[in-house]
Design a protein around this motif. Structure first.
Motif, mmCIF file in Angstrom:
data_model
loop_
_atom_site.group_PDB
_atom_site.id
_atom_site.type_symbol
_atom_site.label_atom_id
_atom_site.label_comp_id
_atom_site.label_asym_id
_atom_site.label_seq_id
_atom_site.Cartn_x
_atom_site.Cartn_y
_atom_site.Cartn_z
ATOM 1 N N ASN A 233 5.295 -3.261 2.867
ATOM 2 C CA ASN A 233 4.565 -4.156 3.819
ATOM 3 C C ASN A 233 3.506 -4.061 4.019
ATOM 4 O OD1 ASN A 233 4.226 -6.033 6.031
ATOM 5 N ND2 ASN A 233 6.110 -5.272 7.123
ATOM 6 N N SER A 234 2.414 -5.234 3.836
ATOM 7 C CA SER A 234 0.928 -4.849 3.925
ATOM 8 C C SER A 234 0.575 -5.437 5.150
ATOM 9 C CB SER A 234 0.314 -5.927 2.821
ATOM 10 O OG SER A 234 0.497 -5.345 1.492
ATOM 11 N N ASN A 235 1.652 -5.717 6.230
ATOM 12 C CA ASN A 235 1.000 -6.156 7.568
ATOM 13 C C ASN A 235 0.741 -4.865 8.325
ATOM 14 O OD1 ASN A 235 2.199 -8.528 6.722
ATOM 15 N ND2 ASN A 235 4.062 -8.120 7.590
ATOM 16 N N GLY A 263 -8.547 -7.221 2.608
ATOM 17 C CA GLY A 263 -7.667 -6.754 1.722
ATOM 18 C C GLY A 263 -7.491 -5.150 1.817
ATOM 19 N N PHE A 264 -8.348 -4.571 2.704
ATOM 20 C CA PHE A 264 -8.412 -2.951 2.699
ATOM 21 C C PHE A 264 -7.136 -2.856 3.467
ATOM 22 C CE2 PHE A 264 -8.890 0.483 5.591
ATOM 23 C CZ PHE A 264 -9.201 1.514 4.840
ATOM 24 N N THR A 265 -6.590 -1.790 3.025
ATOM 25 C CA THR A 265 -5.049 -1.498 3.573
ATOM 26 C C THR A 265 -5.045 0.168 3.646
ATOM 27 O OG1 THR A 265 -2.788 -1.728 3.460
ATOM 28 C CG2 THR A 265 -3.950 -1.351 1.202
ATOM 29 N N ILE A 318 -6.853 -1.195 -1.731
ATOM 30 C CA ILE A 318 -7.214 -2.620 -1.676
ATOM 31 C C ILE A 318 -5.677 -3.298 -2.274
ATOM 32 C CG2 ILE A 318 -8.557 -4.551 -2.838
ATOM 33 C CD1 ILE A 318 -10.204 -2.629 -0.498
ATOM 34 N N VAL A 319 -5.514 -4.486 -1.513
ATOM 35 C CA VAL A 319 -4.430 -5.375 -2.019
ATOM 36 C C VAL A 319 -4.658 -6.755 -1.965
ATOM 37 C CG1 VAL A 319 -2.960 -3.629 -1.100
ATOM 38 C CG2 VAL A 319 -3.668 -5.612 0.359
ATOM 39 N N ASN A 320 -4.194 -7.620 -2.891
ATOM 40 C CA ASN A 320 -4.238 -8.999 -3.031
ATOM 41 C C ASN A 320 -5.666 -9.445 -3.341
ATOM 42 O OD1 ASN A 320 -1.508 -9.274 -1.981
ATOM 43 N ND2 ASN A 320 -2.228 -8.653 -0.050
ATOM 44 N N SER A 792 0.561 -11.533 11.056
ATOM 45 C CA SER A 792 -0.264 -12.514 10.841
ATOM 46 C C SER A 792 -1.793 -12.187 10.857
ATOM 47 C CB SER A 792 -0.177 -13.711 12.190
ATOM 48 O OG SER A 792 -0.314 -12.851 13.216
ATOM 49 N N ASN A 793 -1.760 -11.090 10.595
ATOM 50 C CA ASN A 793 -3.461 -10.381 10.640
ATOM 51 C C ASN A 793 -4.306 -10.830 9.381
ATOM 52 O OD1 ASN A 793 -1.501 -8.597 9.214
ATOM 53 N ND2 ASN A 793 -3.516 -7.120 8.830
ATOM 54 N N ASN A 794 -3.522 -11.362 8.354
ATOM 55 C CA ASN A 794 -4.347 -11.728 7.162
ATOM 56 C C ASN A 794 -4.617 -13.451 7.273
ATOM 57 O OD1 ASN A 794 -3.133 -9.088 6.530
ATOM 58 N ND2 ASN A 794 -3.779 -9.702 4.317
#
Length: 794
Positions: A233-235, A263-265, A318-320, A792-794
């Motif tokens: 999960n990237s949330n 995109g920072f995770t 980084i993602v996406n 919904s943070n993205n």
């Protein structure tokens, strides 16, 4: 170098081909009408072979030739959405889909997600079962207990919290079954990070492969494989829990993640386990004056079995992005301290023996779908583990189960030890796949691992070490795999694959022809190849048939080659096992009246193994050692059935029968053995599970629910030693076992606050897995959990 060139040439060839066409890109996000992200949703161009699935935060990206298209998004339980587009060279279009629930197909969220996962599993040619871990986050269930809900799986532990655990899958146990976490082998990660102590909340699901294993896992598994898929999960989320139970058992877990719009995770998972493991066992008592054991067994409380471990897993990256779907650096830090109460025979007891370890494991992960062109995917995973171990056995005493002792003339309750050892293990896994269209798919995998054990405290080791202890212990292996999958029709798909194995071992080898060992340092290499196929056909979306065949090898593990420096002795001269495996599977999935669902599965297996590696117990001191046994054959069947009523009730059961027998007629000296065609000793051959869950919605408020659960496990009696040896009244048998567990979970505000009460082994049965090693009796636990998730943070 050769493997790297193969990967590079394939990427270059595909990139050169796609460069001849003018391309454009489409990207966006898919959410439901209430704003929730929709993962695993299909987005495709109508009347073309271009498609993609959304990732865990609902995002998708397609690279396609220029032209006029209709873009479509579809997901089970939602109305199909369409969007007309015109694409020009180098154009980038962003389009988000908002999916509306299909009023003619009303299913609640939990059932909808479960159905989607079952459907994805059914469409593969491999005989694989997916176990959803999320439904057990509120309970004290651990990874090993969840695994046992799959047919054909038995997790065999040597005691309570933190005890050694091995997985039995379709009759093969221990090192025959490979365990992975996100596709990375767990064998080199150290004892502080294994299935016996990892918090369940770290997992999203567990995939159980019975028989043939896809090349993406880079496995040399013989009996199957277990792949633990962690929460991707990237949330932004927080999951915290604490439980307290019998025998002064404490478990806690904090799992949190943050992803910014850029995109920072970052992700952090910290968990802790502690237990006194002070449950009662029934065994023989040693008379310290006569040095003999009582004929009758008595009950004793375990007095030297404290266990604790702490582990932290951190990832940042980084993602996406257009250049990477996932680019992460991570580190796992863990420590473990365990008292050792007994040897591999319960009657041999210790009062001061202990072990401890610490682990530091940096890691790297890169993943990119549609690299250079649509359908090309590259993933690279790497880690390096440095595990420091200290085994302490210094007391010149001999204990009995009353806690009394007598002094000895020599140091050590077992074998005197004060040394420190360091296990270093590095692994690199590369996967490259190309899906030309929905009908054709190619894949390459290369998995390389290297292991070395060395002394980290020469002064301490000098007291206890022999010359052989100072010999180099190193092992490197490489598995290169290639596969081609063809799906000429939606109902039928077939995978063909081949593997090439390479291994090099350096370590002490016994060159003596007598009972007195004489060691010298030696090296040897092994190279071979394997191959196989897996095919599946689906009839009317309800009945599916799967058949697979494989010729495969299993390379000896580091413990089998070099021991564990505690209770196991290795043998660096062990040969690789090789086997011919056949699997046949038939499954049926049917839903009726939109409220009821029925699932049934029957699987048949055949294994014919040469140079079978067998773990044996030395009877005098209770140590373990490994040998190449010879030929072993297994024919078995497992059956599973499950029923669902809406999201209110579910019940399931599974049974496994496996006829694993010795097919080696002669001993190493040429004499015919009396146990020819006997069942392999100390291996359960008939066992099953039963479980049921009932959910009450909106209890004492909107968004609140109560879940009541029941689970039962049955294991038929089996022989500890060869059944043909000894008189009829002296044969050692592990008796039939039937245990029962119950649980009660109350969730408030849609799972934000949760409390769970559990009782395990409520009838207080005597439970065993390995030889005479008894597991805990009746126990109770309570768990508190807090969970928030911002998707919904993205």
């Amino acid at each position: 170098m050769k493997n790297f060139l193969i990967f590079s040439l394939l990427v270059f060839a595909i990139h050169s081909t796609c460069a001849q066409h003018a391309m454009a890109s489409i990207s966006g996000r898919v959410v439901s009408e209430d704003g929730k992200v929709m993962a695993d949703t299909y987005v495709y161009l109508e009347n073309t072979s271009y498609y993609v699935e959304t990732n865990e935060i609902g995002k998708y990206r397609l690279q396609v030739p220029v032209g006029n298209y209709t873009l479509i998004s579809v997901s089970m339980g939602f109305v199909k959405e369409t969007f007309a587009i015109s694409l020009y060279e180098n154009q980038e279009i962003i389009h988000d889909f908002v999916m509306v629930a299909d009023k003619n197909m009303i299913l609640d969220e939990v059932r909808l997600q479960g159905k989607s996962k079952i459907q994805k599993v059914r469409e593969t040619a491999y005989n694989v079962v997916a176990l959803d871990a999320k439904g057990h986050y509120n309970t004290t269930t651990d990874l090993s207990s969840l695994l046992e809900k799959a047919s054909g799986v038995k997790v065999r532990s040597t005691g309570g919290v933190g005890s050694d655990a091995s997985i039995s899958l379709n009759g093969f146990t221990g090192k025959h079954v490979k365990v992975f976490i996100d596709g990375v082998p767990m064998s080199g990660l150290g004892s502080a990070f294994q299935i016996n102590n990892i918090a369940l909340n770290i997992a999203d699901r567990i995939e159980v492969y019975k028989g043939v294993v896809p090349i993406e896992l880079g496995s040399d598994a013989l009996g199957g494989a277990i792949n633990i898929i962690t929460n991707q999960n990237s949330n932004t989320y927080l999951d915290a829990s604490y439980s307290y139970g019998s025998f002064n058992t404490h478990k806690s877990n904090i799992n949190l993640g943050y992803t910014a719009a850029s995109g920072f995770t970052s992700r952090l998972n910290v968990f802790q386990n502690y237990s006194d493991n002070s449950y009662k066992v029934k065994t023989n008592l040693l008379d310290l004056e006569t040095n003999s054991y009582s004929k009758e067994e008595h009950w004793f409380k375990r007095f030297h079995d404290r266990y604790r471990n702490e582990t932290a897993i951190a990832k940042v990256g980084i993602v996406n992005k257009t250049w990477a779907d996932k680019f992460l650096f991570g580190v796992t830090i863990g420590q473990e301290n365990a008292d050792i109460q007994n040897a591999n025979l319960m009657k041999i007891v210790y009062g001061g023996k202990e072990r401890e370890s610490s682990s530091v494991i940096p890691s790297f992960e890169y993943n990119k779908a549609n690299l250079f062109t649509q359908g090309l995917k590259l993933s690279i995973m790497a880690n390096y583990s440095q595990v420091r171990n200290k085994n302490r056995d210094t007391l010149a005493r001999q204990y009995n189960w009353l806690g009394d002792y007598r002094n000895k003339t020599s140091k050590g309750e077992g074998q005197y030890s004060l040394g420190k050892f360091e296990n270093n293990n590095g692994t690199i896994i590369s996967n490259l796949s190309y899906r030309i269209n929905p009908k054709h798919h190619f894949a390459l995998n290369n998995t390389f691992s290297a292991f070395e054990r060395k002394s980290s405290d020469a002064v301490a080791n000098s007291e206890t070490s022999s010359e052989a202890d100072n010999f180099k212990r190193a092992n490197s292996k490489n598995v290169l795999g290639a596969s081609y999958t063809v799906a000429p029709y939606r109902q039928w798909n077939t995978s063909l694959f081949g593997k090439y194995y390479s291994v090099n071992v350096t370590g002490p080898i016994d060159i003596s022809n007598t009972t007195t060992p004489e060691y010298e340092e030696g090296s040897r290499s092994f190279n071979s190849s394997g191959y196989g196929l897996a095919t599946s056909y689906l009839f009317r979306n309800e009945l599916q048939l799967k058949v697979s065949f494989e010729k495969t090898y299993r390379l000896p593990t580091t413990n089998e080659l070099f021991g564990d420096e505690v209770l196991e002795t290795g043998d660096a001269s062990l040969k690789a096992e090789h086997s011919q495996n056949i699997n046949f599977n038939m499954s049926y999935n049917y839903s009726f009246n939109q409220n009821h669902s029925l699932y049934a599965d029957v699987g048949f297996i055949y294994r014919n193994i040469q140079d079978y590696i067998r773990r044996q117990i030395e009877q005098r001191y209770g140590g373990a050692f490994y040998t190449n046994h010879g030929q072993v054959q297994n024919v078995g069947v497992d059956i599973e059935t499950r029923y669902y009523y809406k999201d209110n009730f579910s019940a399931g059961a599974n049974l496994t029968y496996q006829n694993i027998r010795n097919m080696e007629r002669y001993s190493s000296t040429g004499q015919e053995v009396i146990y020819f065609k006997d069942r392999m000793p100390n291996v359960p051959y008939f066992f099953g599970n039963l479980d049921a869950d009932y959910n009450i919605k909106k209890l004492w408020g909107e968004g609140n629910s109560l879940s009541i659960g029941y689970a039962s496990q049955y294991i038929h009696e089996f022989f500890r030693q060869w059944e043909s040896e000894g008189a009829a009244n002296s044969k050692k048998i592990i008796p039939t076992q039937w245990s029962h567990d119950i649980s009660l979970t109350y969730s408030i505000k849609n799972g934000t606050y949760n409390i769970s009460l559990e009782a395990k082994n409520i009838t207080n049965e005597m439970l065993f897995d390995n030889y005479s090693l008894q597991k805990p009796g009746r126990s109770f636990a309570v768990k508190l959990r807090y969970f928030i998730n911002n998707n919904s943070n993205n």
